[in-house]
Design a protein around this motif. Sequence first.
Motif, PDB file in Angstrom:
ATOM      1  N   GLU A 180      38.270  41.494  38.503  1.00 29.07           N
ATOM      2  CA  GLU A 180      39.566  42.184  39.632  1.00 29.07           C
ATOM      3  C   GLU A 180      40.285  43.185  38.873  1.00 29.07           C
ATOM      4  O   GLU A 180      40.491  44.416  39.362  1.00 29.07           O
ATOM      5  CB  GLU A 180      40.285  41.342  40.210  1.00 29.07           C
ATOM      6  N   GLN A 181      41.061  43.173  37.663  1.00 32.70           N
ATOM      7  CA  GLN A 181      41.771  43.886  36.821  1.00 32.70           C
ATOM      8  C   GLN A 181      40.944  44.936  36.469  1.00 32.70           C
ATOM      9  O   GLN A 181      41.319  46.228  36.483  1.00 32.70           O
ATOM     10  CB  GLN A 181      42.482  43.075  35.893  1.00 32.70           C
ATOM     11  N   LEU A 182      39.812  44.767  35.877  1.00 34.60           N
ATOM     12  CA  LEU A 182      38.846  45.989  35.337  1.00 34.60           C
ATOM     13  C   LEU A 182      38.581  46.705  36.638  1.00 34.60           C
ATOM     14  O   LEU A 182      38.622  48.105  36.455  1.00 34.60           O
ATOM     15  CB  LEU A 182      37.556  45.348  35.017  1.00 34.60           C
ATOM     16  N   PHE A 183      38.316  46.287  37.855  1.00 36.47           N
ATOM     17  CA  PHE A 183      37.938  47.275  38.990  1.00 36.47           C
ATOM     18  C   PHE A 183      39.201  48.071  39.429  1.00 36.47           C
ATOM     19  O   PHE A 183      39.086  49.252  39.585  1.00 36.47           O
ATOM     20  CB  PHE A 183      37.619  46.344  40.312  1.00 36.47           C
ATOM     21  N   TYR A 184      40.584  47.408  39.535  1.00 34.78           N
ATOM     22  CA  TYR A 184      41.750  48.191  39.764  1.00 34.78           C
ATOM     23  C   TYR A 184      41.932  49.012  38.996  1.00 34.78           C
ATOM     24  O   TYR A 184      42.315  50.297  39.107  1.00 34.78           O
ATOM     25  CB  TYR A 184      42.869  47.116  40.009  1.00 34.78           C
ATOM     26  N   GLU A 185      41.796  48.844  37.622  1.00 36.37           N
ATOM     27  CA  GLU A 185      42.065  49.843  36.471  1.00 36.37           C
ATOM     28  C   GLU A 185      40.921  51.218  36.489  1.00 36.37           C
ATOM     29  O   GLU A 185      41.459  52.326  36.289  1.00 36.37           O
ATOM     30  CB  GLU A 185      41.884  49.390  35.130  1.00 36.37           C
ATOM     31  N   ALA A 186      39.720  50.732  36.869  1.00 32.52           N
ATOM     32  CA  ALA A 186      38.500  51.807  36.848  1.00 32.52           C
ATOM     33  C   ALA A 186      39.049  52.654  38.126  1.00 32.52           C
ATOM     34  O   ALA A 186      38.852  53.815  38.145  1.00 32.52           O
ATOM     35  CB  ALA A 186      37.412  51.113  37.276  1.00 32.52           C
ATOM     36  N   ALA A 187      39.497  52.179  39.035  1.00 33.49           N
ATOM     37  CA  ALA A 187      39.657  52.974  40.444  1.00 33.49           C
ATOM     38  C   ALA A 187      41.023  53.926  40.280  1.00 33.49           C
ATOM     39  O   ALA A 187      40.840  54.949  40.547  1.00 33.49           O
ATOM     40  CB  ALA A 187      40.119  51.953  41.684  1.00 33.49           C
ATOM     41  N   ALA A 188      42.029  53.269  39.533  1.00 37.09           N
ATOM     42  CA  ALA A 188      42.946  54.164  39.071  1.00 37.09           C
ATOM     43  C   ALA A 188      42.565  55.249  38.175  1.00 37.09           C
ATOM     44  O   ALA A 188      43.185  56.512  38.283  1.00 37.09           O
ATOM     45  CB  ALA A 188      44.005  53.351  38.396  1.00 37.09           C
ATOM     46  N   ARG A 189      41.835  55.187  37.218  1.00 36.51           N
ATOM     47  CA  ARG A 189      41.657  56.099  36.214  1.00 36.51           C
ATOM     48  C   ARG A 189      40.425  56.950  37.004  1.00 36.51           C
ATOM     49  O   ARG A 189      40.437  58.272  36.534  1.00 36.51           O
ATOM     50  CB  ARG A 189      40.783  55.211  34.938  1.00 36.51           C
ATOM     51  N   LEU A 190      39.638  56.611  37.911  1.00 42.13           N
ATOM     52  CA  LEU A 190      38.480  57.601  38.240  1.00 42.13           C
ATOM     53  C   LEU A 190      39.198  58.327  39.387  1.00 42.13           C
ATOM     54  O   LEU A 190      38.691  59.506  39.489  1.00 42.13           O
ATOM     55  CB  LEU A 190      37.532  56.664  39.111  1.00 42.13           C
ATOM     56  N   THR A 191      40.569  57.994  40.085  1.00 42.18           N
ATOM     57  CA  THR A 191      41.151  58.818  40.897  1.00 42.18           C
ATOM     58  C   THR A 191      42.314  59.781  40.315  1.00 42.18           C
ATOM     59  O   THR A 191      43.076  60.440  41.103  1.00 42.18           O
ATOM     60  CB  THR A 191      41.546  57.965  42.096  1.00 42.18           C
ATOM     61  N   ALA A 192      42.413  59.432  38.858  1.00 44.46           N
ATOM     62  CA  ALA A 192      43.479  60.420  38.577  1.00 44.46           C
ATOM     63  C   ALA A 192      43.162  61.903  38.759  1.00 44.46           C
ATOM     64  O   ALA A 192      42.156  62.347  38.430  1.00 44.46           O
ATOM     65  CB  ALA A 192      43.700  59.925  37.017  1.00 44.46           C
ATOM     66  N   GLY A 193      44.493  62.534  39.117  1.00 44.53           N
ATOM     67  CA  GLY A 193      44.285  63.942  39.583  1.00 44.53           C
ATOM     68  C   GLY A 193      43.838  64.258  40.686  1.00 44.53           C
ATOM     69  O   GLY A 193      43.596  65.358  41.142  1.00 44.53           O
ATOM     70  N   GLY A 194      43.734  63.359  41.727  1.00 40.27           N
ATOM     71  CA  GLY A 194      43.406  63.610  43.036  1.00 40.27           C
ATOM     72  C   GLY A 194      41.791  63.409  43.618  1.00 40.27           C
ATOM     73  O   GLY A 194      41.732  64.045  44.397  1.00 40.27           O
ATOM     74  N   ARG A 195      41.359  63.094  42.507  1.00 36.80           N
ATOM     75  CA  ARG A 195      39.765  62.680  42.731  1.00 36.80           C
ATOM     76  C   ARG A 195      39.612  61.620  43.654  1.00 36.80           C
ATOM     77  O   ARG A 195      40.036  60.496  43.779  1.00 36.80           O
ATOM     78  CB  ARG A 195      38.855  62.480  41.689  1.00 36.80           C
ATOM     79  N   PRO A 196      38.959  61.779  44.975  1.00 36.99           N
ATOM     80  CA  PRO A 196      38.640  60.542  45.937  1.00 36.99           C
ATOM     81  C   PRO A 196      37.503  59.652  45.315  1.00 36.99           C
ATOM     82  O   PRO A 196      36.641  59.919  44.756  1.00 36.99           O
ATOM     83  CB  PRO A 196      38.083  61.305  47.141  1.00 36.99           C
ATOM     84  N   LEU A 197      37.898  58.491  45.743  1.00 40.97           N
ATOM     85  CA  LEU A 197      36.750  57.256  45.443  1.00 40.97           C
ATOM     86  C   LEU A 197      36.628  56.554  46.738  1.00 40.97           C
ATOM     87  O   LEU A 197      37.638  55.988  47.354  1.00 40.97           O
ATOM     88  CB  LEU A 197      37.399  56.432  44.492  1.00 40.97           C
ATOM     89  N   VAL A 198      35.433  56.400  47.470  1.00 40.60           N
ATOM     90  CA  VAL A 198      35.026  55.548  48.230  1.00 40.60           C
ATOM     91  C   VAL A 198      34.011  54.647  48.103  1.00 40.60           C
ATOM     92  O   VAL A 198      33.176  54.537  47.412  1.00 40.60           O
ATOM     93  CB  VAL A 198      34.421  56.132  49.482  1.00 40.60           C
ATOM     94  N   VAL A 199      34.621  53.249  48.158  1.00 42.00           N
ATOM     95  CA  VAL A 199      33.870  52.061  47.961  1.00 42.00           C
ATOM     96  C   VAL A 199      33.549  51.143  49.069  1.00 42.00           C
ATOM     97  O   VAL A 199      34.332  50.980  50.074  1.00 42.00           O
ATOM     98  CB  VAL A 199      34.930  51.036  46.903  1.00 42.00           C
ATOM     99  N   ILE A 200      32.451  50.565  49.155  1.00 40.76           N
ATOM    100  CA  ILE A 200      31.984  49.773  50.025  1.00 40.76           C
ATOM    101  C   ILE A 200      31.546  48.291  49.625  1.00 40.76           C
ATOM    102  O   ILE A 200      31.043  48.266  48.437  1.00 40.76           O
ATOM    103  CB  ILE A 200      30.725  50.415  51.088  1.00 40.76           C
ATOM    104  N   ALA A 201      31.720  47.395  50.398  1.00 38.72           N
ATOM    105  CA  ALA A 201      31.374  45.997  49.932  1.00 38.72           C
ATOM    106  C   ALA A 201      30.016  45.703  50.069  1.00 38.72           C
ATOM    107  O   ALA A 201      29.265  46.348  50.931  1.00 38.72           O
ATOM    108  CB  ALA A 201      32.087  45.066  50.970  1.00 38.72           C
TER     109      ALA A 201
END
Length: 393
Positions: free
Chosen positions: A60-81
């Motif tokens: 879970e920590q890895l996912f949250y860190e990944a989401a934060a890094r991927l969206t740095a600078g305003g890049r959108p991230l869309v995730v589905i289950a």
Amino acid sequence: MRILHTGDWHLGRTLEGRSRQKEQEQFIDELVEIADFHKVDLIMMAGDVYDSVNPPAASEQLFYEAAARLTAGGRPLVVIAGNHDQPERVSSVSPLVLSQGITLVGLPTSEPVTVHATRTGEIAKIAALPYPSEARLGELLAGDSGEEELRLAYSARVGKLMQLLGREFTPQTVNLAMSHIYVLGGVESDSERPIQVGGAYTVDPSALACGAQYTALGHLHRAQRVKGEGMIRYSGSPLAYSFSEAGQAKSVTLIDVAPGGEPIFEEIYLRCGRPLVRWSSTGGLQEVYNWLDEGRDASAFIDLEIRLNEAMSMNDIQRLRKSREGIIHIRPIYPQMEMELEQTSRSRMPVQELFRKFYQRQTGGAEPEDSLIELFLQLTEEERRQPEEGEEN
């Protein structure tokens, strides 16, 4: 707009008890590097964030860190289950992350996702459909009907949802779709568990016809394109998660598409992850030890099949495992076992293939002509149709 399509991360997954955490961390590092280098405007993650509904805290920590890094600078991230994810768990932090450009969709909904590309100023509309099981759809689709009726009902329900989700598509927007499903014609592998691959929960490609220029799919671990409206692709998993994926090159998909335009895609192959390989030894234990001494597939996980005339001792097995920690399976094959396997294989083999092998054996390896095979099949069919003694014509 430049889009990065990925999926099937399966964070928390192991291989026969071996952790894949470090490999998954390396994948996230590489994914961030790819997104930055290629100036990606939007990232679409097509489900199976985790490998189970109750993932380890480190995952879970890895996912949250990944989401934060991927969206740095305003890049959108869309995730589905995906089918492995607990949908509420995936979307539970939505109130905290939505303002950061992170959209998490847990359960099927009728609301499309709208994102703005900072670099180009374009708007994307996304028909985002998380894994649509009957339970997550909240309805029983076909009662006591058979598999075919359920498949048609399921495909039709998915089609209605996709049409509803695509209702806001316009000629001025980049129109995208994303789901985690098995589409008819896709090539599966053993590691896509436990969704019912094929069978009743197969979706016809026509069900995805909602006007999307590009449809990003998750669930199948082999990167591949599926026939249908627009461009429909599975990105595949970033790591090989079972030996059925041995030898597969893993990748993410990069797409360039403008409003009303045809998408252009490129597979970006990944460096991360230990390879999964199969070894088949016909030269006994000594041949395997020679391979180990040579450093063959030094960083790989290994599925070892070894043909032996004498029983393998526990000391032999322990010595092999100590020689290389990457050896996962050791399967000794003995002559009697080979005969049984060959007989089983023959019983499942098409009759023309049996004839081909018989002909090759009788002629020293010559290949029978197609006309000869056809004649053999005709004779076989005539023999099968002849009535037995006492039967009427």
